[in-house]
Enzyme design. Structure first.
Site, PDB file in Angstrom:
ATOM      1  N   GLU A   1      -2.266  -5.362  -3.455  1.00  0.00           N
ATOM      2  CA  GLU A   1      -1.289  -4.603  -2.667  1.00  0.00           C
ATOM      3  C   GLU A   1      -0.209  -5.530  -2.105  1.00  0.00           C
ATOM      4  O   GLU A   1       0.980  -5.179  -2.097  1.00  0.00           O
ATOM      5  CB  GLU A   1      -1.986  -3.863  -1.520  1.00  0.00           C
ATOM      6  CG  GLU A   1      -2.816  -2.679  -2.009  1.00  0.00           C
ATOM      7  CD  GLU A   1      -3.492  -1.918  -0.874  1.00  0.00           C
ATOM      8  OE1 GLU A   1      -3.744  -0.730  -1.036  1.00  0.00           O
ATOM      9  OE2 GLU A   1      -3.775  -2.536   0.180  1.00  0.00           O
TER      10      GLU A   1
ATOM     11  N   ASP B   1       0.834  -1.205   0.000  1.00  0.00           N
ATOM     12  CA  ASP B   1       0.000   0.000   0.000  1.00  0.00           C
ATOM     13  C   ASP B   1       0.873   1.262   0.000  1.00  0.00           C
ATOM     14  O   ASP B   1       0.612   2.209  -0.742  1.00  0.00           O
ATOM     15  CB  ASP B   1      -0.896  -0.040   1.251  1.00  0.00           C
ATOM     16  CG  ASP B   1      -1.649   1.252   1.482  1.00  0.00           C
ATOM     17  OD1 ASP B   1      -2.664   1.458   0.804  1.00  0.00           O
ATOM     18  OD2 ASP B   1      -1.215   2.056   2.319  1.00  0.00           O
TER      19      ASP B   1
END
Lengths: 231, 231
Positions: free
Chosen positions: B119, B47
């Site tokens: 992610e 992320d």
């Protein structure tokens, strides 16, 4: 050497970084109230660089800590208050260029201007030197805030966090209900459900005490709620 | 070669990246419902990497766009919905390992599991190869979503955004009042105030129409409100 150049040189000594491109640090130290050539784009970039450097450092420093705790630690390290403290340590407020209005109202002491300015400085260092050098500088500036960090101190319990998040959005509080208790008297297992009717969220938790079970259910509900609010 | 290894090789062809450390991609493709050695820490790291790569790309691609617009573009590119679309393009749902419960409920189709998995894959690539390679891979996977991005399309007008943010927190709507109109009939200047009493926010905007003045006041109020809510 002009007064401005002298000022910038002095600031760079506080910061511990010498710029190849002086225009970058000039811009990073210019608030939007002072000029059209202000620091807000650099702030945007610096924010992202800072977020990643801190995430990477936490990931490496705490190999056993889960994602939720890493996220909370990161938030506490990159929030405005923390950045303003670091900005004060490098005397950023003495060097930032503000417009007259902000100067009169003491804007150089305002935490948000200091925090934004610090992010802009990070953005400028990144453009001047790349990721590795910026990363080292950030870790040096954070110092003990990072190396002495205790994951448990950052973490509020899940029920408190869930309650605070719901209240911040004006939603009613969650309900906890005991579903089952199994096992012998001295070794019982509690199963609990956490319900947030407003958001149609229903999660369960199991633990050796009612409190533990509730915390687990709240933790799951918190994650679900965050996703629901973000989507 | 085991079935699992074959699966992973196939996924890596979709992804366009070959791992030196197979354990990283195995872990990135393991949902928490399937094993304790799951992908959530990699998701945390990915992320942050993704956020920075996209921020840097936008900063370079749009040298004239202001911070607010950059921030909104970034949000639209890294939000769950967008990540789930990219995850589907590389068939991530076919390769992610889920526990029985999630399998039965069709979890491999759930947007949040796909987005989180994507992610995690980015986090794994980053650990395997470093920032440059990961950055190139991300930009390739985003493709036209990034290169054909139009800043104006992403941007809702400021009054709408302000209203939506206030509503999401359960606050009353802002009030706009006309303060002054100056200048000749065909060349008037409007000065407007935007008030959010709940948060003690009061901002002004000046423009060649009442609408423009209100938009400017709303833009400033939006920034102030964000800061107030974050602190």
């Amino acid at each position: 050497m002009s007064h401005q150049q002298q000022q910038i040189e002095r600031f760079c000594r506080h910061l511990g970084y010498e710029f190849s491109d002086q225009k970058l640090i000039q811009r990073a130290l210019t608030h939007r109230s002072a000029s059209n050539r202000h620091n807000e784009r650099l702030e945007f970039l610096g924010d992202a660089v800072l977020g990643m450097v801190i995430a990477k450092a936490l990931f490496e420093q705490f190999p056993k800590v889960n994602e939720g705790q890493l996220t909370r630690m990161r938030s506490s390290l990159v929030k405005g208050k923390t950045l303003a403290v670091i900005a004060k340590e490098i005397d950023l407020g003495d060097y930032i260029r503000l417009g007259e209005g902000e100067l009169k109202s003491g804007g150089f002491r305002r935490a948000s201007i200091l925090a934004d300015g610090f992010e802009a400085v990070i953005g400028a260092v990144y453009l001047d030197s790349g990721f590795e050098t910026t990363s080292q500088l950030i870790l040096k500036l954070y110092g003990e805030r990072l190396t002495q960090l205790n994951p448990d101190e950052v973490t509020k319990d899940a029920k408190t966090r869930l309650q605070e998040l719901l209240q911040s959005r004006g939603y009613p509080l969650p309900e906890y209900d005991l579903l089952t208790v199994t096992g012998e008297a001295h070794k019982q297992t509690f199963e609990v459900v956490c319900v947030i009717s407003e958001q149609k969220i229903k999660t369960q938790g199991t633990g050796s005490s009612r409190r533990n079970a509730e915390q687990l259910a709240a933790e799951k509900a918190f994650t679900e709620l965050q996703k629901a609010l973000a989507s």
